[in-house]
Write an enzyme that holds these catalytic residues in place. Structure first.
Site, PDB file in Angstrom:
ATOM      1  N   SER A 136     -47.009  -3.594 -11.825  1.00  0.00           N
ATOM      2  CA  SER A 136     -46.267  -2.536 -11.143  1.00  0.00           C
ATOM      3  C   SER A 136     -44.929  -3.091 -10.662  1.00  0.00           C
ATOM      4  O   SER A 136     -44.629  -4.266 -10.850  1.00  0.00           O
ATOM      5  CB  SER A 136     -47.072  -2.011  -9.949  1.00  0.00           C
ATOM      6  OG  SER A 136     -47.182  -3.037  -8.967  1.00  0.00           O
ATOM      7  N   LYS A 137     -44.154  -2.224 -10.010  1.00  0.00           N
ATOM      8  CA  LYS A 137     -42.803  -2.611  -9.584  1.00  0.00           C
ATOM      9  C   LYS A 137     -42.803  -3.822  -8.653  1.00  0.00           C
ATOM     10  O   LYS A 137     -41.832  -4.563  -8.614  1.00  0.00           O
ATOM     11  CB  LYS A 137     -42.122  -1.435  -8.883  1.00  0.00           C
ATOM     12  CG  LYS A 137     -41.645  -0.369  -9.859  1.00  0.00           C
ATOM     13  CD  LYS A 137     -40.983   0.786  -9.132  1.00  0.00           C
ATOM     14  CE  LYS A 137     -40.570   1.874 -10.122  1.00  0.00           C
ATOM     15  NZ  LYS A 137     -40.066   3.067  -9.438  1.00  0.00           N
ATOM     16  N   ARG A 138     -43.893  -4.006  -7.921  1.00  0.00           N
ATOM     17  CA  ARG A 138     -43.893  -5.137  -6.979  1.00  0.00           C
ATOM     18  C   ARG A 138     -43.929  -6.481  -7.718  1.00  0.00           C
ATOM     19  O   ARG A 138     -43.650  -7.518  -7.146  1.00  0.00           O
ATOM     20  CB  ARG A 138     -45.032  -5.015  -5.983  1.00  0.00           C
ATOM     21  CG  ARG A 138     -46.405  -5.313  -6.520  1.00  0.00           C
ATOM     22  CD  ARG A 138     -47.432  -5.367  -5.382  1.00  0.00           C
ATOM     23  NE  ARG A 138     -48.732  -5.708  -5.884  1.00  0.00           N
ATOM     24  CZ  ARG A 138     -49.552  -4.870  -6.494  1.00  0.00           C
ATOM     25  NH1 ARG A 138     -49.179  -3.626  -6.691  1.00  0.00           N
ATOM     26  NH2 ARG A 138     -50.733  -5.266  -6.931  1.00  0.00           N
TER      27      ARG A 138
END
Length: 466
Positions: free
Chosen positions: A238-240
């Protein structure tokens, strides 16, 4: 044998992400290997969230990666009349029914089932209910209540679901719009899709879709469910974990061939080989060699591959690709300065990304740089001005401007002065580039030319004497 037909069917609710790109790549490779067709379909039935901007981003990402399509892009939103027609067919044949249960009634049924320890699936209240003209309804598929739905997954092997575990899924909402599981079946069947490669988050949808194929008399395609991609912490990417958009990697200076090579190796292998061109992959790819466990995204591995493709890349192409990054840094090579291809050749060994390549090239075009402070304190010593003048004087006397003749000048100066390159080189490097880490000294002089070299040396001497 009928033609092999595969598809990539993204939803245009965002950019083309890494997982989607890998799915597209696997479908594209199998289509190319088996001399079949690769079809692009945009699944835009979620009208509220679908945007043209997302469609453009997906097409841009596919084009950048080199994944060309043979048919499409087709848009599900163009097919609403077709979906209605097939929903009506199921109703007319008694394989679907109108369900009048309200949202409140459904929620009450769900809570009751959970309290009693039952699976919270629809209880079939309206399966044989009479029509209620004028009342809102959804259309539900009448799933078989006995037996087993089984398929042989190309990646995961045989998979079975007990039909009694499956719901009477909704195929058309109260507003007349069709649902995902229904439209996918209609699209894949009417487009003649023979093989479906998709993420394993779709495994639970597959038995429902197989039952729909069978109810409508369509041939069932072959399925292959690809394991998901995880971040370094083993949770879903994911974006993290950093960038997940394919085009973000382009903007970060990655090459499409590095991205393709990296994506295919996230879950697929061919012996111990690491480096693959697209042509290699078409020849060697097989779904059976896709692993069953999730791939872990490793940015360092991607960086290593990118450095390899820069190092071995065509300098002419790399010069074209690095130009926009240079313009972002206020440099337009077409407006003067050394030839960009020659500049690029001096930087290939050091750069891991196109951003690094651009950063490394700036000093060739901007001579007004500051000198590295620590480097200047060490290299710009008392004897440096005289040595630099002597180097330029001898360079000016050269009859041919080659790497060998430039190197010979340095050998001559060192012999004449009884010094080693370590007492001369750092001052020249700093004078020409402003840094202590740059391409080779002889390479820089060759590319900059005599006049620019002289100008930079004189600037450095003025700096030292000041």
């Amino acid at each position: 044998m009928s033609e092999v037909r595969l598809r990539f069917a993204p939803s245009p609710t965002g950019y083309l992400h890494v997982g989607g790109a890998r799915t597209a790549l696997f479908n594209w490779l199998l289509a190319r290997k088996q001399h079949g067709k690769f079809i692009l379909r945009i699944e835009d039935t979620d009208v509220a969230r679908s945007t043209q901007e997302s469609v453009d981003a997906i097409l841009q990402g596919m084009t950048w990666l080199g994944l060309d399509w043979d048919e499409g892009p087709f848009y599900q939103s163009d097919n609403f009349p077709l979906y209605k027609e097939y929903a009506q067919k199921l109703l007319d044949s008694g394989k679907a029914y109108k369900c009048y249960c309200t949202a409140e009634e459904l929620e009450a049924k769900r809570e009751s089932a959970l309290k009693e320890g039952r699976k919270p699936k629809y209880d079939g209240t309206c399966r044989n209910a009479p029509d209620r003209p004028g009342q809102p309804f959804v259309i539900r598929f009448k799933a078989p209540e006995e037996g087993t739905t089984t398929w042989n997954d190309l990646i995961k092997g045989p998979i079975s679901f007990e039909n009694q575990e499956l719901d009477d899924l909704i195929i058309q909402r109260t507003d007349g719009t069709p649902t995902y599981n229904f439209v996918v079946v209609i699209d894949d069947a009417t487009m003649g899709i023979t093989t479906v490669i998709r993420g394993d988050d779709h495994v639970n949808n597959t038995p429902r879709q197989i039952l729909l194929y069978e109810a409508l008399g369509f041939p069932v395609p072959v399925f292959a469910h690809v394991p998901m991609i995880l971040g370094a912490d083993k949770t879903r990417l994911s974006k993290r974990h950093g960038a997940t958009s394919v085009m973000a990697y382009r903007d970060m200076g990655f090459l499409p061939e590095a991205m393709v090579n990296y994506l295919v190796r996230l879950g697929w292998s061919f012996g111990d080989e690491e480096i693959f061109s697209l042509e290699d992959l078409i020849q060697k790819f097989s779904v059976e060699n896709v692993g069953r466990s999730a791939g872990v995204f490793n940015p360092d591995k991607l960086l290593w591959l990118n450095a390899h493709y820069i190092k071995t890349g065509d300098p002419v192409r790399l010069a074209e690709l690095v130009t926009p990054f240079l313009k972002e840094r206020g440099v337009d090579p077409s407006q003067g300065g050394p030839e960009l291809v020659a500049v690029v050749k001096t930087l290939l060994e050091r750069a891991k990304t196109m951003l690094e390549l651009a950063d490394g090239a700036v000093f060739y075009y901007k001579g007004d740089f500051e000198y590295d402070e620590k480097g200047a304190a060490k290299a710009f010593h008392a004897e440096a001005p005289a040595l630099l003048r002597l180097v330029v004087e001898k360079l000016a006397g050269l009859s041919s401007w080659t790497m060998e003749s430039i190197e010979a000048v340095f050998a001559e100066v060192m012999a004449e002065k009884g010094i080693k390159l370590g007492q001369l080189g750092p001052a020249v490097r700093l004078a020409l580039s402003g840094t202590t880490a740059s391409p080779g000294i002889y390479e820089m002089i060759l590319v900059l030319g005599l006049e620019e070299t002289r100008k930079r040396v004189e600037r450095a001497i003025a700096f030292m004497e000041k």
